[in-house]
Design a protein around this motif. Structure first.
Motif, PDB file in Angstrom:
ATOM      1  N   ARG A 489       0.806  -1.219   0.000  1.00  0.00           N
ATOM      2  CA  ARG A 489       0.000   0.000   0.000  1.00  0.00           C
ATOM      3  C   ARG A 489       0.842   1.274   0.000  1.00  0.00           C
ATOM      4  O   ARG A 489       0.365   2.340   0.356  1.00  0.00           O
ATOM      5  CB  ARG A 489      -0.960   0.032   1.204  1.00  0.00           C
ATOM      6  CG  ARG A 489      -1.753  -1.239   1.431  1.00  0.00           C
ATOM      7  CD  ARG A 489      -2.676  -1.557   0.291  1.00  0.00           C
ATOM      8  NE  ARG A 489      -3.692  -0.528   0.131  1.00  0.00           N
ATOM      9  CZ  ARG A 489      -4.390  -0.326  -0.985  1.00  0.00           C
ATOM     10  NH1 ARG A 489      -4.159  -1.049  -2.067  1.00  0.00           N
ATOM     11  NH2 ARG A 489      -5.296   0.623  -1.040  1.00  0.00           N
ATOM     12  N   SER A 490       2.111   1.156  -0.419  1.00  0.00           N
ATOM     13  CA  SER A 490       2.984   2.335  -0.434  1.00  0.00           C
ATOM     14  C   SER A 490       2.984   3.042  -1.779  1.00  0.00           C
ATOM     15  O   SER A 490       3.535   4.139  -1.904  1.00  0.00           O
ATOM     16  CB  SER A 490       4.421   1.932  -0.091  1.00  0.00           C
ATOM     17  OG  SER A 490       4.934   1.032  -1.065  1.00  0.00           O
ATOM     18  N   GLY A 491       2.384   2.422  -2.800  1.00  0.00           N
ATOM     19  CA  GLY A 491       2.396   2.984  -4.148  1.00  0.00           C
ATOM     20  C   GLY A 491       3.199   2.142  -5.121  1.00  0.00           C
ATOM     21  O   GLY A 491       3.468   2.579  -6.238  1.00  0.00           O
ATOM     22  N   THR A 492       3.568   0.922  -4.725  1.00  0.00           N
ATOM     23  CA  THR A 492       4.377   0.077  -5.608  1.00  0.00           C
ATOM     24  C   THR A 492       3.617  -0.281  -6.883  1.00  0.00           C
ATOM     25  O   THR A 492       4.228  -0.363  -7.960  1.00  0.00           O
ATOM     26  CB  THR A 492       4.807  -1.206  -4.882  1.00  0.00           C
ATOM     27  OG1 THR A 492       3.649  -1.840  -4.312  1.00  0.00           O
ATOM     28  CG2 THR A 492       5.804  -0.903  -3.779  1.00  0.00           C
ATOM     29  N   THR A 493       2.311  -0.496  -6.791  1.00  0.00           N
ATOM     30  CA  THR A 493       1.544  -0.842  -7.991  1.00  0.00           C
ATOM     31  C   THR A 493       1.533   0.321  -8.975  1.00  0.00           C
ATOM     32  O   THR A 493       1.694   0.133 -10.194  1.00  0.00           O
ATOM     33  CB  THR A 493       0.107  -1.232  -7.621  1.00  0.00           C
ATOM     34  OG1 THR A 493       0.146  -2.333  -6.710  1.00  0.00           O
ATOM     35  CG2 THR A 493      -0.685  -1.622  -8.846  1.00  0.00           C
ATOM     36  N   LEU A 494       1.352   1.540  -8.469  1.00  0.00           N
ATOM     37  CA  LEU A 494       1.382   2.729  -9.321  1.00  0.00           C
ATOM     38  C   LEU A 494       2.733   2.874 -10.000  1.00  0.00           C
ATOM     39  O   LEU A 494       2.819   3.102 -11.220  1.00  0.00           O
ATOM     40  CB  LEU A 494       1.078   3.969  -8.482  1.00  0.00           C
ATOM     41  CG  LEU A 494       1.285   5.331  -9.149  1.00  0.00           C
ATOM     42  CD1 LEU A 494       0.383   5.482 -10.365  1.00  0.00           C
ATOM     43  CD2 LEU A 494       1.037   6.462  -8.146  1.00  0.00           C
ATOM     44  N   VAL A 495       3.810   2.727  -9.243  1.00  0.00           N
ATOM     45  CA  VAL A 495       5.156   2.884  -9.809  1.00  0.00           C
ATOM     46  C   VAL A 495       5.424   1.801 -10.847  1.00  0.00           C
ATOM     47  O   VAL A 495       5.971   2.071 -11.926  1.00  0.00           O
ATOM     48  CB  VAL A 495       6.208   2.869  -8.682  1.00  0.00           C
ATOM     49  CG1 VAL A 495       7.619   2.756  -9.252  1.00  0.00           C
ATOM     50  CG2 VAL A 495       6.078   4.128  -7.831  1.00  0.00           C
ATOM     51  N   GLU A 496       5.032   0.562 -10.539  1.00  0.00           N
ATOM     52  CA  GLU A 496       5.233  -0.495 -11.531  1.00  0.00           C
ATOM     53  C   GLU A 496       4.444  -0.208 -12.801  1.00  0.00           C
ATOM     54  O   GLU A 496       4.929  -0.432 -13.915  1.00  0.00           O
ATOM     55  CB  GLU A 496       4.815  -1.854 -10.967  1.00  0.00           C
ATOM     56  CG  GLU A 496       5.145  -2.984 -11.942  1.00  0.00           C
ATOM     57  CD  GLU A 496       4.444  -4.293 -11.639  1.00  0.00           C
ATOM     58  OE1 GLU A 496       5.011  -5.350 -11.954  1.00  0.00           O
ATOM     59  OE2 GLU A 496       3.318  -4.264 -11.122  1.00  0.00           O
ATOM     60  N   GLN A 497       3.224   0.302 -12.658  1.00  0.00           N
ATOM     61  CA  GLN A 497       2.392   0.572 -13.830  1.00  0.00           C
ATOM     62  C   GLN A 497       3.021   1.657 -14.705  1.00  0.00           C
ATOM     63  O   GLN A 497       2.974   1.579 -15.938  1.00  0.00           O
ATOM     64  CB  GLN A 497       0.984   0.987 -13.384  1.00  0.00           C
ATOM     65  CG  GLN A 497      -0.012   1.190 -14.509  1.00  0.00           C
ATOM     66  CD  GLN A 497      -0.592  -0.111 -15.040  1.00  0.00           C
ATOM     67  OE1 GLN A 497       0.029  -1.157 -14.914  1.00  0.00           O
ATOM     68  NE2 GLN A 497      -1.753  -0.042 -15.646  1.00  0.00           N
ATOM     69  N   ILE A 498       3.616   2.659 -14.080  1.00  0.00           N
ATOM     70  CA  ILE A 498       4.303   3.709 -14.848  1.00  0.00           C
ATOM     71  C   ILE A 498       5.449   3.097 -15.649  1.00  0.00           C
ATOM     72  O   ILE A 498       5.607   3.350 -16.853  1.00  0.00           O
ATOM     73  CB  ILE A 498       4.822   4.812 -13.910  1.00  0.00           C
ATOM     74  CG1 ILE A 498       3.644   5.595 -13.311  1.00  0.00           C
ATOM     75  CG2 ILE A 498       5.769   5.766 -14.640  1.00  0.00           C
ATOM     76  CD1 ILE A 498       4.037   6.537 -12.183  1.00  0.00           C
ATOM     77  N   ILE A 499       6.249   2.265 -14.977  1.00  0.00           N
ATOM     78  CA  ILE A 499       7.399   1.648 -15.655  1.00  0.00           C
ATOM     79  C   ILE A 499       6.920   0.688 -16.743  1.00  0.00           C
ATOM     80  O   ILE A 499       7.459   0.664 -17.857  1.00  0.00           O
ATOM     81  CB  ILE A 499       8.281   0.907 -14.629  1.00  0.00           C
ATOM     82  CG1 ILE A 499       8.839   1.885 -13.593  1.00  0.00           C
ATOM     83  CG2 ILE A 499       9.426   0.178 -15.325  1.00  0.00           C
ATOM     84  CD1 ILE A 499       9.497   1.205 -12.402  1.00  0.00           C
ATOM     85  N   ALA A 500       5.882  -0.101 -16.433  1.00  0.00           N
ATOM     86  CA  ALA A 500       5.401  -1.110 -17.377  1.00  0.00           C
ATOM     87  C   ALA A 500       4.702  -0.502 -18.584  1.00  0.00           C
ATOM     88  O   ALA A 500       4.417  -1.211 -19.555  1.00  0.00           O
ATOM     89  CB  ALA A 500       4.455  -2.072 -16.668  1.00  0.00           C
ATOM     90  N   SER A 501       4.417   0.797 -18.534  1.00  0.00           N
ATOM     91  CA  SER A 501       3.817   1.464 -19.692  1.00  0.00           C
ATOM     92  C   SER A 501       4.865   1.808 -20.742  1.00  0.00           C
ATOM     93  O   SER A 501       4.529   2.266 -21.839  1.00  0.00           O
ATOM     94  CB  SER A 501       3.081   2.734 -19.237  1.00  0.00           C
ATOM     95  OG  SER A 501       2.021   2.404 -18.356  1.00  0.00           O
ATOM     96  N   HIS A 502       6.125   1.594 -20.429  1.00  0.00           N
ATOM     97  CA  HIS A 502       7.213   1.798 -21.394  1.00  0.00           C
ATOM     98  C   HIS A 502       7.203   0.657 -22.410  1.00  0.00           C
ATOM     99  O   HIS A 502       6.935  -0.500 -22.069  1.00  0.00           O
ATOM    100  CB  HIS A 502       8.556   1.836 -20.659  1.00  0.00           C
ATOM    101  CG  HIS A 502       9.671   2.392 -21.471  1.00  0.00           C
ATOM    102  ND1 HIS A 502      10.308   1.669 -22.452  1.00  0.00           N
ATOM    103  CD2 HIS A 502      10.288   3.617 -21.453  1.00  0.00           C
ATOM    104  CE1 HIS A 502      11.267   2.408 -22.999  1.00  0.00           C
ATOM    105  NE2 HIS A 502      11.262   3.601 -22.403  1.00  0.00           N
ATOM    106  N   SER A 503       7.511   0.969 -23.652  1.00  0.00           N
ATOM    107  CA  SER A 503       7.416  -0.023 -24.727  1.00  0.00           C
ATOM    108  C   SER A 503       8.373  -1.199 -24.560  1.00  0.00           C
ATOM    109  O   SER A 503       8.132  -2.293 -25.081  1.00  0.00           O
ATOM    110  CB  SER A 503       7.683   0.644 -26.084  1.00  0.00           C
ATOM    111  OG  SER A 503       8.991   1.202 -26.124  1.00  0.00           O
ATOM    112  N   ARG A 504       9.458  -1.019 -23.803  1.00  0.00           N
ATOM    113  CA  ARG A 504      10.424  -2.109 -23.633  1.00  0.00           C
ATOM    114  C   ARG A 504      10.112  -2.993 -22.423  1.00  0.00           C
ATOM    115  O   ARG A 504      10.771  -4.012 -22.223  1.00  0.00           O
ATOM    116  CB  ARG A 504      11.846  -1.539 -23.470  1.00  0.00           C
ATOM    117  CG  ARG A 504      12.429  -0.890 -24.721  1.00  0.00           C
ATOM    118  CD  ARG A 504      13.856  -0.435 -24.449  1.00  0.00           C
ATOM    119  NE  ARG A 504      14.702  -1.538 -23.983  1.00  0.00           N
ATOM    120  CZ  ARG A 504      15.886  -1.386 -23.398  1.00  0.00           C
ATOM    121  NH1 ARG A 504      16.353  -0.163 -23.178  1.00  0.00           N
ATOM    122  NH2 ARG A 504      16.589  -2.440 -23.020  1.00  0.00           N
TER     123      ARG A 504
END
Length: 722
Positions: A489-504
């Motif tokens: 609940r610290s925001g890890t899902t949000l941060v992962e989603q930002i990174i995972a939105s990168h094409s690579r």
């Protein structure tokens, strides 16, 4: 219609197998019987009919069929093996003795005969109970009623017997089991208490009570009874199965639960329930591929097809095969439109895909079918904002006070009601439901924060003062995943989603493969960490390669894969040693908001057990800060930290810095993370589909004195000032 003839036997057998696989046992048995009517020497049909009779608890009929089949095929071990299981149920000494004499004369391997003899006589598989003057014919009548599906009749017979024979443990046990089948939980519990009081060493009574406690959501209470049962009768397969099932939600380490189930399977390799429980354990341990294989074996062995296919669907979803998972759930519901758990499972899968409208319909249907199933309320409301006039609220308010609802379900409903109070901005009522829900969950899953203290100390001892950056591990993989970690609940899902939105980048979710592998290498069977200087390069490199293979097997062809296992921060040093090209991102959040958010949620059984007590949450946070400070000192520059509040305040600047820290070129898609359609399987399933919002900041201020205990335990600048 043409009369049946030999040419029709293959078609009849095929139809029978299909019906059996679909759980239509009576219809399947009729098809086998038709085949047998054509050819009375068809031993395989007799065997299949005997298996069906065994499942339906028609043990005499099964024995008769096996007698006929063995005359035709006296060397067929499968027939003898099934007969052993039938005799264990019949508990007839004369029949058992006759069976063993026949086995010795049959063309069977001597070791196989000895194994059967051991199973039936070498160790007790049945207790000898004293009827205390109760008429045996009446006792048998009650037992037959249970076996033929008449628990109410059994209650009537046994209740009458107990008036004259109140000290007979067997009668109390029969009554308890009958009341349990009827759903009379309190009456069953009282009768089980009588059983154990009257006969403390009655193994079957202990096993029955333990299984009842496990089924009704009281695993911690179940374990001692089941452990006593298997100590008294080590070959009681069903007690080992129930023990393994109870150990999973009671937070016994996975290996202990697995060991119990493996013991059951050693006694009976094709025990359907043991296989099914093992598959569900593997699924909880994120061993989804193994779960798929095990549940298919369970189906083949005759496990409940609805429960097994439900598990199969969940395992496929975990593997990322949402199409296959939804197909399983659709098929289940086509066969049985009133199978509530399939609506919940399908709704949960649709939530992870962002298909919230469809999920809404499934959860509403599940709650209509299973109005006392607390988990469905809680999971539904994770991704649903409820209105103040929704009839679910008074419905839940009634259920949370209903003593006939299991404690596990009431805890779930409490969390759901707290969420409903949040949604309707009745903040003064949130803790009315939240605190009892946490207290109840803590009762079901006790926890000692000292365990965490010991774990942190062990890591510090194994890695402290070793100059980790100077050691260059030979033979490591070039695989370069990105680990996103921090407290839940610290925001890890949000941060992962930002990174995972990168094409690579391919978002992997909570995998946990590398932390698990390095711990396997670094810790012995006693879970004590080895001195890192004494661990070879080959072992460290092998851990990284195994994890890389498992991650790429899930995402073949992926360039970069993320892993959002929240416990990765414990293993920052060995993760970077095993995969030097990996990146690690640690997400930080104001502990008042972070810990409150944890406290407001219920996690999977056995996970995050510190989260149900405000003082333990604060202590856990201090240990988290301690281990991060340790890694900053021992492995400087090996991880990147981002603050949730900073990300919310300035999304673009923080996202650009984050992407750069991951070694990637900036892409505008990373700011539009909420448009990413990848599967997200976390408590933040709804939030991550939304643009960044600020309503979660300083949420702790809404609760006044309700969280003073947390603030005081955090201490320092966080403590409430007078």
């Amino acid at each position: 219609m043409l009369p049946l003839g030999p040419a029709q036997i293959p078609a009849l057998i095929k139809q029978a197998r299909a019906l059996e696989g679909a759980g239509q046992l009576e219809q399947a048995r009729a098809k086998y019987a038709n085949a047998l009517a054509i050819d009375a020497r068809l031993a395989p049909a007799m065997f299949q009919m005997a298996q069906i009779d065994f499942k339906l608890q028609r043990f005499d009929s099964a024995a008769g069929l096996l007698d006929r089949a063995l005359k035709l095929k006296p060397g067929e071990q499968a027939l003898w093996g099934l007969y052993v299981r039938v005799l264990e149920k019949l508990d007839d000494r004369a029949r058992t003795a006759s069976f063993l004499e026949r086995a010795k004369a049959a063309p069977l391997p001597p070791k196989f005969v000895v194994a059967m003899q051991d199973a039936l006589t070498g160790s007790r598989t049945k207790s000898r109970v004293d009827l205390g003057g109760a008429p045996p014919a009446e006792v048998q009548k009650a037992i037959r009623m249970m076996e033929t599906g008449d628990p109410a009749g059994a209650v009537r017979v046994v209740s009458a017997l107990r008036r004259s024979h109140p000290d007979v443990a067997l009668l109390a046990d029969i009554l308890a089991n009958a009341q349990a089948v009827l759903g009379n939980t309190a009456e069953a519990d009282a009768a089980f208490h009588d059983t154990i009081r009257l006969a403390p060493d009655y193994a079957e009574g202990l096993a029955n009570y333990g299984a009842f406690l496990q089924r009704t959501g009281r695993p911690t209470e179940a374990i001692p009874h089941l452990q006593r049962a298997v100590k008294l009768m080590p070959r009681m397969t069903r007690a080992w199965v129930a023990l393994g099932a109870a150990m999973v939600p009671a937070d016994r380490p996975g290996p202990q639960a697995e060991a119990a189930l493996r013991k059951a399977l050693a006694l009976d390799p094709k025990h359907p329930q043991a296989l099914l429980e093992l598959a569900q354990l593997q699924l909880q341990e994120h061993q989804a591929q193994q779960a798929v294989e095990t549940v298919r074996a369970a189906l083949k062995a005759g496990a409940d097809p609805e429960v097994a296919r439900l598990c199969l669907g969940r395992a496929l979803a975990e593997l990322g095969d949402e199409t296959g998972a939804l197909a399983e759930f659709d098929a289940l519901l086509a066969a049985n439109p009133d199978f509530g758990p399939a609506y919940t499972a399908r709704g949960g899968t649709l939530q992870t895909l962002g298909r919230f409208d469809e999920a809404h319909a499934d959860f509403r249907k599940a709650l209509e079918i299973m109005p006392k199933n607390g988990e469905s309320y809680r999971i539904f409301l994770l991704a649903e904002k409820i209105s103040a006039d929704d009839p679910l609220i008074p419905q839940m308010e009634t259920l949370v006070e209903d003593e006939t609802v299991t404690e596990f379900s009431r805890a779930n409903i409490g969390f759901a009601l707290a969420k409903a109070m949040e949604d309707t901005k009745q903040y003064d009522r949130v803790f009315t439901y939240l605190r009892p829900a946490n207290d109840l969950t803590r009762k079901l899953h006790p926890y000692d924060i000292a365990e965490r203290r010991d774990r942190i100390d062990a890591i510090r001892t194994a890695f402290g003062g070793r100059d980790l950056p100077a050691r260059k591990v030979a033979g490591t993989s070039d695989f370069a995943p990105i680990f996103v970690t921090g407290l839940p609940r610290s925001g890890t899902t949000l941060v992962e989603q930002i990174i995972a939105s990168h094409s690579r980048v391919t978002g992997g979710g909570e995998l946990g493969y590398l932390p698990s592998e390095v711990e396997r290498v670094l810790a012995g069977p006693d879970h004590v960490f080895h001195d890192i200087d004494k661990v070879s390069d080959a072992d460290i490199a092998r851990a990284g390669k195994i994890a890389a293979e498992r991650m790429l097997a899930l995402h073949p062809g992926a360039d970069i894969v993320t892993d959002k296992s929240v416990q990765s921060y414990l293993m920052i040093g060995p993760i970077r040693m095993a995969l030097p090209k990996s990146r690690i991102v640690v997400v930080q959040r104001d502990p008042r908001d972070n810990l409150l958010s944890i406290y407001r949620n219920m996690f999977a059984p056995g996970l995050h057990l510190y989260s149900y007590d405000l003082k333990d949450l604060a202590a856990y946070y201090h240990l988290y800060e301690e281990i991060l400070a340790f890694w900053r000192a021992e492995a400087p520059g090996w991880f990147y930290e981002i603050r949730y509040e900073d990300l919310i305040a300035d999304p673009e600047a923080q996202s650009r810095a984050l992407i750069e820290a991951c070694g990637l070129e900036w892409e505008d898609a990373c700011l539009n993370f909420h448009e990413n359609k990848r599967r997200v399987d976390t408590l933040s399933v709804h939030q991550v589909r939304q643009p960044i919002y600020k309503s979660s900041l300083k949420a702790w201020e809404r609760y006044g004195s309700e969280i003073d205990e947390l603030l005081d335990a955090l201490g320092g600048d966080y403590a409430r000032k007078d």
